[in-house]
Design a protein around this motif. Structure first.
Motif, PDB file in Angstrom:
ATOM      1  N   THR A  53       0.853  -1.178   0.000  1.00  0.00           N
ATOM      2  CA  THR A  53       0.000   0.000   0.000  1.00  0.00           C
ATOM      3  C   THR A  53       0.894   1.234   0.000  1.00  0.00           C
ATOM      4  N   LEU A  54       0.698   2.112  -0.978  1.00  0.00           N
ATOM      5  CA  LEU A  54       1.428   3.369  -1.037  1.00  0.00           C
ATOM      6  C   LEU A  54       0.605   4.413  -0.302  1.00  0.00           C
ATOM      7  N   ILE A  55       1.192   5.003   0.727  1.00  0.00           N
ATOM      8  CA  ILE A  55       0.447   5.909   1.605  1.00  0.00           C
ATOM      9  C   ILE A  55       1.109   7.284   1.648  1.00  0.00           C
ATOM     10  N   PRO A  56       0.413   8.319   1.165  1.00  0.00           N
ATOM     11  CA  PRO A  56       0.917   9.680   1.392  1.00  0.00           C
ATOM     12  C   PRO A  56       0.627  10.061   2.840  1.00  0.00           C
ATOM     13  N   VAL A  57       1.628  10.603   3.521  1.00  0.00           N
ATOM     14  CA  VAL A  57       1.503  10.924   4.940  1.00  0.00           C
ATOM     15  C   VAL A  57       1.820  12.408   5.141  1.00  0.00           C
ATOM     16  N   GLU A  58       1.018  13.067   5.963  1.00  0.00           N
ATOM     17  CA  GLU A  58       1.217  14.490   6.234  1.00  0.00           C
ATOM     18  C   GLU A  58       2.619  14.734   6.796  1.00  0.00           C
ATOM     19  N   ALA A  59       3.176  15.873   6.413  1.00  0.00           N
ATOM     20  CA  ALA A  59       4.518  16.245   6.862  1.00  0.00           C
ATOM     21  C   ALA A  59       4.608  16.299   8.381  1.00  0.00           C
ATOM     22  N   SER A  60       3.528  16.706   9.030  1.00  0.00           N
ATOM     23  CA  SER A  60       3.549  16.793  10.495  1.00  0.00           C
ATOM     24  C   SER A  60       3.750  15.414  11.134  1.00  0.00           C
ATOM     25  N   GLU A  61       3.329  14.378  10.461  1.00  0.00           N
ATOM     26  CA  GLU A  61       3.515  13.011  10.966  1.00  0.00           C
ATOM     27  C   GLU A  61       4.874  12.438  10.589  1.00  0.00           C
ATOM     28  N   MET A  62       5.374  12.791   9.386  1.00  0.00           N
ATOM     29  CA  MET A  62       6.639  12.230   8.895  1.00  0.00           C
ATOM     30  C   MET A  62       7.848  13.001   9.400  1.00  0.00           C
ATOM     31  N   GLY A  63       7.644  14.278   9.774  1.00  0.00           N
ATOM     32  CA  GLY A  63       8.782  15.096  10.168  1.00  0.00           C
ATOM     33  C   GLY A  63       9.713  15.289   8.981  1.00  0.00           C
ATOM     34  N   PRO A  64      11.008  15.217   9.209  1.00  0.00           N
ATOM     35  CA  PRO A  64      11.949  15.442   8.105  1.00  0.00           C
ATOM     36  C   PRO A  64      12.071  14.248   7.149  1.00  0.00           C
ATOM     37  N   ALA A  65      11.559  13.091   7.559  1.00  0.00           N
ATOM     38  CA  ALA A  65      11.665  11.901   6.699  1.00  0.00           C
ATOM     39  C   ALA A  65      10.838  12.103   5.434  1.00  0.00           C
ATOM     40  N   GLU A  66      11.424  11.783   4.291  1.00  0.00           N
ATOM     41  CA  GLU A  66      10.718  11.931   3.023  1.00  0.00           C
ATOM     42  C   GLU A  66       9.957  10.659   2.651  1.00  0.00           C
ATOM     43  N   GLY A  67      10.418   9.538   3.161  1.00  0.00           N
ATOM     44  CA  GLY A  67       9.763   8.277   2.859  1.00  0.00           C
ATOM     45  C   GLY A  67      10.124   7.230   3.891  1.00  0.00           C
ATOM     46  N   TYR A  68       9.349   6.184   3.901  1.00  0.00           N
ATOM     47  CA  TYR A  68       9.575   5.068   4.818  1.00  0.00           C
ATOM     48  C   TYR A  68       8.991   3.816   4.184  1.00  0.00           C
ATOM     49  N   THR A  69       9.749   2.748   4.214  1.00  0.00           N
ATOM     50  CA  THR A  69       9.275   1.457   3.728  1.00  0.00           C
ATOM     51  C   THR A  69       9.238   0.493   4.895  1.00  0.00           C
ATOM     52  N   ASP A  70       8.077  -0.073   5.141  1.00  0.00           N
ATOM     53  CA  ASP A  70       7.914  -1.015   6.239  1.00  0.00           C
ATOM     54  C   ASP A  70       8.781  -2.243   5.974  1.00  0.00           C
ATOM     55  N   PRO A  71       9.595  -2.663   6.931  1.00  0.00           N
ATOM     56  CA  PRO A  71      10.475  -3.821   6.719  1.00  0.00           C
ATOM     57  C   PRO A  71       9.743  -5.119   6.371  1.00  0.00           C
ATOM     58  N   ASP A  72       8.444  -5.209   6.700  1.00  0.00           N
ATOM     59  CA  ASP A  72       7.716  -6.433   6.329  1.00  0.00           C
ATOM     60  C   ASP A  72       7.101  -6.340   4.937  1.00  0.00           C
ATOM     61  N   GLY A  73       7.236  -5.156   4.297  1.00  0.00           N
ATOM     62  CA  GLY A  73       6.795  -5.000   2.914  1.00  0.00           C
ATOM     63  C   GLY A  73       5.337  -4.656   2.719  1.00  0.00           C
ATOM     64  N   THR A  74       4.600  -4.375   3.794  1.00  0.00           N
ATOM     65  CA  THR A  74       3.171  -4.105   3.636  1.00  0.00           C
ATOM     66  C   THR A  74       2.868  -2.717   3.079  1.00  0.00           C
ATOM     67  N   CYS A  75       3.759  -1.752   3.349  1.00  0.00           N
ATOM     68  CA  CYS A  75       3.465  -0.408   2.870  1.00  0.00           C
ATOM     69  C   CYS A  75       4.729   0.392   2.602  1.00  0.00           C
ATOM     70  N   ILE A  76       4.555   1.372   1.741  1.00  0.00           N
ATOM     71  CA  ILE A  76       5.557   2.405   1.512  1.00  0.00           C
ATOM     72  C   ILE A  76       4.854   3.721   1.806  1.00  0.00           C
ATOM     73  N   MET A  77       5.468   4.538   2.651  1.00  0.00           N
ATOM     74  CA  MET A  77       4.920   5.844   2.972  1.00  0.00           C
ATOM     75  C   MET A  77       5.799   6.909   2.339  1.00  0.00           C
ATOM     76  N   LEU A  78       5.169   7.869   1.700  1.00  0.00           N
ATOM     77  CA  LEU A  78       5.868   9.041   1.191  1.00  0.00           C
ATOM     78  C   LEU A  78       5.261  10.266   1.852  1.00  0.00           C
ATOM     79  N   ARG A  79       6.133  11.166   2.300  1.00  0.00           N
ATOM     80  CA  ARG A  79       5.624  12.419   2.830  1.00  0.00           C
ATOM     81  C   ARG A  79       4.756  13.059   1.754  1.00  0.00           C
ATOM     82  N   GLU A  80       3.638  13.645   2.146  1.00  0.00           N
ATOM     83  CA  GLU A  80       2.629  14.116   1.198  1.00  0.00           C
ATOM     84  C   GLU A  80       3.198  15.023   0.109  1.00  0.00           C
ATOM     85  N   ASP A  81       4.094  15.942   0.460  1.00  0.00           N
ATOM     86  CA  ASP A  81       4.676  16.824  -0.556  1.00  0.00           C
ATOM     87  C   ASP A  81       5.565  16.046  -1.529  1.00  0.00           C
ATOM     88  N   VAL A  82       6.224  15.029  -1.047  1.00  0.00           N
ATOM     89  CA  VAL A  82       7.063  14.182  -1.905  1.00  0.00           C
ATOM     90  C   VAL A  82       6.173  13.360  -2.837  1.00  0.00           C
TER      91      VAL A  82
END
Length: 180
Positions: A53-82
């Motif tokens: 699941t590709l999930i755009p996440v609000e910057a307030s939740e991600m902080g400076p991180a631009e992206g995150y991939t869950d180590p179990d492979g269930t989701c990839i999160m991208l900061r909303e602006d990214v």
């Protein structure tokens, strides 16, 4: 998994190139220099195939991180602006998306250990350099490079930024992978 380096199983850059080119082939991109990274990730791998699941996440939740991939492979999160920027063709955001896809493709469901500051670990054993190499291979395949290429032709042809294009040209020249 981005930002913090993890120690991962060793991979040569040639092996990472083969994996990235395999992905390009599966998407019918062998003869296409521009990689539609967001179409690949959201329309195909998420929506059509439900691989993650590709999930755009609000910057307030991600902080400076631009992206995150869950180590179990269930989701990839991208900061909303990214996320929005990658869809709009913003070069840094496209690279970030490809980098996160790399973590999903080569770093999920494997043993991970945090690399600590000062710990000497070769780049081929670290998650971040591996993901950057995959993103470079996916977005800028060597097959499209010629001796006449400049940083700007690479940027235009592949939809990448100056630093990514410059690094890729330098790497391919050093490895003797640019054709006449």
């Amino acid at each position: 998994m981005s930002g913090q380096n993890f120690i991962v199983p060793a991979r040569s850059w040639d092996n990472i190139e083969q994996i990235a080119q395999g992905w390009r082939s599966k998407f019918g991109l062998d003869q296409t220099p521009y990689t539609p990274i967001m179409d690949m990730m959201e329309r195909v791998l998420d929506n059509a195939l439900n691989y993650f699941t590709l999930i755009p996440v609000e910057a307030s939740e991600m902080g400076p991180a631009e992206g995150y991939t869950d180590p179990d492979g269930t989701c990839i999160m991208l900061r909303e602006d990214v996320y929005r920027g990658a869809w709009a063709g913003e070069v840094r955001d496209r690279f970030t998306a490809a980098h996160e896809l790399a973590h999903w493709a080569i770093h999920t469901k494997i043993p991970l250990a945090r690399a600590t500051a000062g710990q000497e670990v070769p780049a081929y054993r670290l998650s971040e350099p591996q993901a950057n190499q995959f993103a470079s291979e996916l977005l800028m395949p060597a097959r499209f490079f010629t001796i006449l290429d400049t940083v700007h032709t690479v940027m235009d042809r592949h939809g990448v930024g100056y630093k990514a294009a410059s690094n890729r040209l330098e790497y391919l020249n050093r490895k003797g992978k640019i054709t006449v």
